[in-house]
Design a protein around this motif. Structure first.
Motif, mmCIF file in Angstrom:
data_model
loop_
_atom_site.group_PDB
_atom_site.id
_atom_site.type_symbol
_atom_site.label_atom_id
_atom_site.label_comp_id
_atom_site.label_asym_id
_atom_site.label_seq_id
_atom_site.Cartn_x
_atom_site.Cartn_y
_atom_site.Cartn_z
ATOM 1 N N ASP A 218 0.860 -1.180 0.000
ATOM 2 C CA ASP A 218 0.000 0.000 0.000
ATOM 3 C C ASP A 218 0.898 1.233 0.000
ATOM 4 N N PRO A 219 0.847 2.057 -1.053
ATOM 5 C CA PRO A 219 1.749 3.219 -1.109
ATOM 6 C C PRO A 219 1.533 4.218 0.025
ATOM 7 N N ALA A 220 0.365 4.173 0.680
ATOM 8 C CA ALA A 220 0.109 5.121 1.768
ATOM 9 C C ALA A 220 0.563 4.584 3.122
ATOM 10 N N ALA A 221 0.858 3.284 3.183
ATOM 11 C CA ALA A 221 1.197 2.677 4.466
ATOM 12 C C ALA A 221 2.654 2.934 4.826
ATOM 13 N N VAL A 222 2.926 2.882 6.119
ATOM 14 C CA VAL A 222 4.289 2.979 6.635
ATOM 15 C C VAL A 222 4.757 1.570 6.980
ATOM 16 N N GLN B 97 7.941 4.578 3.202
ATOM 17 C CA GLN B 97 6.562 4.902 2.841
ATOM 18 C C GLN B 97 6.562 5.438 1.425
ATOM 19 N N GLY B 98 5.723 4.857 0.574
ATOM 20 C CA GLY B 98 5.545 5.361 -0.781
ATOM 21 C C GLY B 98 6.571 4.880 -1.785
ATOM 22 N N SER C 212 7.980 2.295 -4.202
ATOM 23 C CA SER C 212 7.501 1.080 -4.858
ATOM 24 C C SER C 212 8.558 -0.027 -4.778
#
Length: 513
Positions: free
Chosen positions: A458-462, A483-484, A486
């Motif tokens: 999830d690109p928004a997850a840490v 975070q973010g 890819s």
């Protein structure tokens, strides 16, 4: 009657002496002819040296990058049954032939050694694990497994290391011999076959003699019998391992001559010596009181040179170095050091000096390749098993890349160091050459996990270090807080990416093997 002395006749005494002289000259002529034939027969093969390499041991022994003439040829061991009841060839039960290609890069490393003018002998059996002839129920099954190995690796010779339960089992002895005979007969070209057998001071054991006879009865053309001059129990071997080894070799030589003479295929002394090999265990042997030093190796080499043994080997190249100071109990046998002080010397250089022949029975042939300018070699990602190296990317240790049609592995984190940079000394180059890109290769497929095995990235997850995710069914592990970023895009620069791809071994373990 003499014209010079008319009427004189030879006395009976003189006639007897004359006939004895004529008989002696005739005998000498026959012996001289047989000696000449013996010499000619012996000279048809050149004595060779090849250390055994345990391809499954760690740390990995880089046999593909020989450092001297004694490293030109190696005996790779051991091909055994996948398990006691499975008739399938494996390397030490750990890797199938296909897995050895992927996990050990074995096919590529063999190709690299051949680029250097060397070659390999493949050894079946050994002390540990189940020998294939015990696991395969029929000659057809066994021959198919032997044949698959020979077809894949195209070895210069094969080595049958028969010991332990396999040596004593009469049924498997016959199966083994008949299967090897079939493979040798069907091979497109000569396939030298060596029998590696345990010996004592009196030579081959009764089971060893029976094994030699079984191979000859089956029609195998034997290159020779390689005597395992190691673990020779007793006070004599402990006090003088080199002398006891020489005694064992002399006995083996006599036994081999007797076996062949009994079959109506006699050979003379020099020819028989070319059919005998010696394999000591360097340094600390499994028998606690037996330690083979460099001086013992020099004495054994002097004898081997004197009689012109057909082959000299040693167990093993993996062990040919002094143990580190932290390895304090030298009486415990190590897979990666000899247990004796070697200084700057190597057992391979001592034992291999002058044994410059090739395992296929000839002399090493110089490699001849057309002149190629490195800058003209381009890499196609579609035919490369690993990503093509770029100067902009950074690479962690153990990362594999392709550069100018060769595969390299990073020894430590690196960026910008060209793998084949000629200005870098070997100790300063972060890249180690494994071998060439092989014909027909494509990008190595990544093992995939079920879609729900780990959470989808999830690109928004840490994510914290150690957390794992899936992206397009490929598994990644966070190396640090992120975070973010890819996971897939970051693999173009794996050293800088916060994500690493799980290895094939890790995924196989997660999937249960």
């Amino acid at each position: 009657m003499s014209k010079r002395f008319p009427g004189r006749r030879l006395s009976p005494v003189r006639l007897t002496i004359l006939l004895a002289v004529v008989a002696a000259l005739a005998t000498a002529g026959v012996l001289g002819m047989r000696t000449w034939e013996d010499t000619q027969q012996a000279e048809r093969s050149q004595p060779w040296f090849g250390a055994y390499v345990d391809v499954t041991a760690t740390p990995v022994h880089a046999f593909e990058n020989p450092t001297g003439p004694a490293d030109r040829n190696v005996v790779l061991g051991f091909v055994v049954a996948a398990d006691p009841t499975t008739c399938e060839a494996s390397w030490g039960t750990f890797h199938s032939l296909e897995e050895a290609r992927d996990d050990l890069d074995l096919d590529r490393r063999i190709a690299r050694l051949r680029q250097s003018g060397g070659d390999v002998v493949v050894s079946f059996g050994g002390e540990a694990s189940t020998e294939l002839a015990l696991a395969c129920p029929t000659v057809d099954d066994l021959a198919a497994q032997y044949g698959a190995v020979v077809e894949r690796y195209r070895p210069a010779a094969i080595d049958l290391d028969v010991e332990g339960p396999a040596l004593a089992d009469a049924a498997s002895r016959t199966r083994r011999a008949e299967a090897v005979a079939r493979v040798q007969e069907e091979h497109d070209g000569p396939l030298p076959v060596w029998l590696t057998l345990p010996v004592g001071a009196d030579g081959l054991t009764p089971d060893g003699v029976a094994t030699v006879r079984a191979f000859l009865d089956a029609g195998v053309v034997l290159a020779g019998v390689n005597a395992m001059t190691m673990n020779l129990t007793g006070a004599a071997a402990a006090a003088d391992p080199a002398g006891t080894a020489v005694q064992a070799l002399r006995a083996t030589h006599r036994q081999l001559m007797a076996i062949l003479a009994d079959r109506g295929e006699p050979v003379m002394d020099r020819t028989a010596w070319r059919m005998v090999g010696a394999t000591p265990m360097i340094g600390q042997n499994d028998t606690p009181t037996e330690v083979v030093t460099l001086d013992d190796a020099r004495r054994l080499h002097a004898f081997a040179t004197e009689v012109q043994l057909g082959r000299v080997s040693m167990w093993s190249a993996n062990r040919d170095r002094t143990c580190a100071p932290a390895y304090d109990d030298l009486s415990v046998v190590s897979d990666s050091c000899s247990g004796v002080e070697q200084g700057d010397e190597r057992f391979a250089d001592v034992l291999g000096a002058g044994f410059t022949g090739a395992p296929d029975g000839g002399s090493p042939q110089p490699t001849s390749t057309p002149t190629v300018h490195p800058e003209d070699l381009t890499d196609d990602p579609a035919t490369s098993p690993y990503p093509v190296w770029t100067a902009e990317a950074s690479y962690p240790a153990d990362t594999r890349v392709v550069w100018r049609r060769n595969v390299y592995v990073a020894a430590w984190w690196t960026q910008g160091a060209q793998p084949d940079d000629p200005s870098l000394a070997p100790a300063d180059n972060p890249w180690r050459l494994i071998g060439p890109v092989l014909p027909g290769e494509t990008p190595r497929p990544q093992l995939r996990l079920p879609a729900d095995f780990y959470p989808t990235w999830d690109p928004a997850a840490v994510y914290q270090a150690g957390e794992r995710v899936l992206l397009d069914d490929v598994a990644y592990e966070a190396r640090w807080w992120t975070q973010g970023d890819s996971p897939a895009a970051g693999q173009a620069d794996p050293g800088a990416s916060p994500w690493r791809v799980l290895t094939q071994e890790e995924i196989a373990a997660l999937l249960g093997g």
